[in-house]
Motif scaffolding. Structure first.
Motif, PDB file in Angstrom:
ATOM      1  N   ARG A 165      56.949  62.628 130.263  1.00 53.29           N
ATOM      2  CA  ARG A 165      56.335  61.327 130.457  1.00 53.29           C
ATOM      3  C   ARG A 165      57.412  60.427 131.394  1.00 53.29           C
ATOM      4  N   PHE A 192      63.798  57.613 125.077  1.00 55.91           N
ATOM      5  CA  PHE A 192      64.416  56.652 123.817  1.00 55.91           C
ATOM      6  C   PHE A 192      64.918  57.590 122.458  1.00 55.91           C
ATOM      7  N   PHE A 217      62.103  56.141 131.216  1.00 64.68           N
ATOM      8  CA  PHE A 217      63.118  56.059 129.863  1.00 64.68           C
ATOM      9  C   PHE A 217      62.920  57.096 128.990  1.00 64.68           C
ATOM     10  N   ARG A 266      59.611  48.864 136.837  1.00 62.00           N
ATOM     11  CA  ARG A 266      60.028  50.056 135.793  1.00 62.00           C
ATOM     12  C   ARG A 266      58.852  51.384 136.117  1.00 62.00           C
TER      13      ARG A 266
END
Ligand SMILES: Nc1ncnc2c1ncn2[C@@H]1O[C@H](COP(=O)(O)OP(=O)(O)O)[C@@H](O)[C@H]1O
Ligand SMILES: [Mg+2]
Lengths: 220, 419
Positions: free
Chosen positions: A153, A88, A86, A80
């Motif tokens: 990020r 969200f 990711f 990951r």
């Protein structure tokens, strides 16, 4: 880049719920794809499997040629960290860390040194136009700004794929459009494979390919 | 590491009240541990000091009463030690006994010098008595072998009694002739007074006293120093052998334990040391149990923290935190909290010990007959501080273990759904 073969997933709650019933899917490098479907159709479930946040019961999942199956927590965390970014719906920034500290965090888990980490995080924030907000805490920023910190990020480790679950869901339509434009720009300029889960047709329309899920299978 | 500390600071800042309440429990536990150990050390040091007045490897033998019928004689017979016993002691146990002597007492002697007099008691001793009893001579000398051989009329006097005779300058008495009853004795030495024992007797040569007071062949008590008896078993075997030999001289059963009494200062010291260990262990256990409530508190607060931070750990895992790194965060946090407050408790405990030392430490307590100290240096050493540090690290780890394992096992999707 992504290869799914006959993926099945059942949630064993009070009543077993067979959510994914044989998903076959190929996504090439650099694609910008959206996944659509009714609420509860299993979009997030599929994305979580792609993001190695959850296991699947049957089938095979190859990510960049690597079979992702029955990984230990430590291996999964490492994959990951290196391959996936990711984004969200609810941003998921850490509240007691500043914007730049949030962006540094994935690099911290890669073992990058303090200074280098800070420099890379600042570069990424600059691309998002957030240089002045680097030392602010998430609750001092608007939704759009927070989502851009989250994108910074996700990008700071230069992942192979970006997975976004309803990235515009919590934003007003104007900021939503801006975030989408940003994701499109990143996809075309840096050729990062991007997969966006959405139930907003306007969002889906901006992607190159729309995948629809219904009754646990894909109907393109 | 610095970053970890900074991170811990960030998170504990948010739970100030709870953290400080729990921290107080830990600090209290360590405080109690240090104070208990310090006070214990104070008591033990004091009793050691009181015991150090005697040479460890010496025995004193007293006459007793037979408890068994033997060799045609009934029980209940008085046994008095005599010249023969002293001679046997000196000659038959050369392997272990260095020097043997005897002591006889004569109470109620009035010593006069000019106008002044002091009432005292006499004890007739051998030169070795000074070594066994750690007698400190402040002027002149102790009884010597020539005194014994020639039955000289010389005496060694405690300084405080000498002061009664020449109030301003006790040392001036040295070399002077004093009267004991109506006999003239020369003062050859002054004994430094020791407030921790009851008033000492005036020492005269054993042979002199025995002759003057017509003691016949009686010797009172026998005393000797010994060597080569290292363990309790060695000592027991020796005592058994010695007892049998002396008993035989008096036609008492060799295994009669009441015909003579043996006071072995070495085994007494051994037992003291054993007692010391037991006391110290008990204090540690009490202190650790006090600390236990602190540990439970820290463990609880860490569990609450983990629950509150579930989502945060989910985010961290999603972006690449391994279970081990989460485990490390919680354990370190627990150790830092425990250690921080533990050290506060330790410093307060050491301050309390210093305060005790300043107020009670080495303060003599007057009992009327003699003075004694209850506390001598009631503090803990560096060794204890190191041990406490290790205890704190272990305690912190134990406190953090369950919460940390819980945090490490959190599944990222579950955590991300939590709010
Ligand atoms: N952890 C879970 N345990 C049990 N059921 C779940 C879990 N996650 C999702 N579900 C159920 O699975 C179905 C699909 O959920 P999801 O993938 O979140 O749908 P979508 O994102 O398309 O709205 C829903 O009915 C949901 O209630
Ligand atoms: Mg969903």
């Amino acid at each position: 880049m992504i290869q799914l073969k006959g993926i099945h997933k059942t949630y064993f709650g009070a009543q077993p719920l067979h959510v994914l019933k044989g998903i076959d899917l190929d996504i090439a490098e650099g694609e910008l794809v959206s996944i659509m479907g009714a609420s509860g159709s299993g979009k997030s479930t599929l994305l979580n499997i792609l993001g190695i946040l959850d296991d699947y019961d049957e089938g095979d999942y190859y990510l960049a040629g690597t079979l992702i199956k029955h990984l230990s927590e430590t291996r999964a965390a490492d994959y990951r960290n290196r391959m996936i970014g990711f984004i969200f719906q609810s941003f998921n920034l850490i509240a007691f860390k500043t914007a730049v500290e949030n962006v540094e965090l994935p690099l911290f888990y890669q073992g990058v040194g303090r200074r280098k980490r800070h420099q890379l995080a600042m570069e990424e924030l600059e691309k998002m136009g957030l240089t002045d907000w680097a030392t602010h805490y998430p609750n001092e920023m608007s939704g759009g700004q927070r989502q851009r910190v989250a994108i910074a990020r996700a990008l700071v480790t230069h992942p192979k794929i970006i997975l976004a679950d309803e990235p515009t869901g919590a934003l007003d339509s104007k900021t939503g459009v801006e975030v989408m434009q940003l994701l499109k720009k990143l996809n075309s300029e840096e050729r990062i494979t991007t997969i966006i889960v959405t139930h907003d047709p306007n969002v889906a329309a901006q992607t190159n390919r729309i995948i629809r899920i219904k009754d646990g299978v894909i109907e393109e | 590491m610095l970053e970890l500390i900074a991170e811990i600071w960030q998170t504990t800042k948010r739970n100030k009240l709870r953290t400080s309440l729990t921290g107080f429990a830990v600090a209290w536990g360590i405080f109690m541990l240090i104070v208990l150990l310090g006070a214990g050390n104070g008591l033990l040091n004091a009793s050691n000091e009181n015991n150090n007045r005697y040479v460890d490897n010496s025995m004193m033998i007293f006459g007793g009463q037979t408890s068994k019928a033997y060799d045609g004689l009934k029980e209940g017979r008085q046994v008095s030690l005599d010249d023969n016993d002293l001679q046997v002691t000196q000659s038959r146990f050369k392997q272990n006994i260095d020097k043997a002597g005897a002591i006889i007492n004569e109470g109620g002697a009035t010593i006069t010098y000019g106008e002044n007099y002091v009432s005292s008691s006499l004890q007739g001793v051998y030169p070795m008595f000074a070594d066994v009893n750690k007698t400190k001579i402040s002027a002149g000398r102790f009884i010597n072998d020539i005194d014994i051989r020639d039955q000289r009329k010389v005496l060694v006097m405690p300084e405080n009694q000498a002061r009664e005779l020449i109030p301003n300058n006790a040392h001036a008495l040295l070399g002077k002739t004093v009267k004991v009853g109506d006999m003239a004795f020369t003062v050859v030495g002054l004994e430094q007074e020791d407030k921790s024992r009851m008033s000492s007797d005036v020492c005269v040569p054993f042979t002199t006293l025995k002759t003057i007071y017509n003691r016949g062949n009686r010797v009172g008590r026998i005393v000797f120093s010994f060597h080569g008896l290292k363990s309790e078993a060695d000592n027991e075997a020796f005592e058994k052998r010695y007892r049998a030999t002396i008993n035989r001289q008096h036609r008492a059963a060799p295994d009669d334990e009441e015909s003579i009494w043996i006071w072995n200062r070495f085994t007494q010291a051994l037992q003291m040391a054993k007692g010391t260990n037991i006391i110290q262990t008990a204090l540690w256990i009490i202190g650790l149990f006090t600390l236990l409530s602190g540990i439970v508190g820290v463990s609880n607060i860490m569990l609450i923290t983990v629950r509150e931070r579930t989502r945060e750990f989910g985010i961290r895992k999603a972006i690449g935190a391994s279970p081990a790194s989460i485990l490390r965060i919680i354990i370190t946090e627990s150790v830092v909290i425990t250690g921080f407050f533990g050290y506060i408790g330790m410093i307060l405990g050491i301050l309390a010990n210093l305060y005790m030392d300043a107020t009670l430490g080495s303060k003599p307590i007057e009992t009327g007959l003699f003075t004694t100290t209850v506390f001598v240096n009631p503090t803990v050493g560096i060794g204890t501080c190191v041990a406490v540090t290790i205890v704190l690290i272990i305690a912190g780890t134990i406190a953090g273990l369950v919460p940390a394992l819980k945090a490490a096992r959190i599944r990222p999707i579950v955590a991300l759904m939590a709010e």
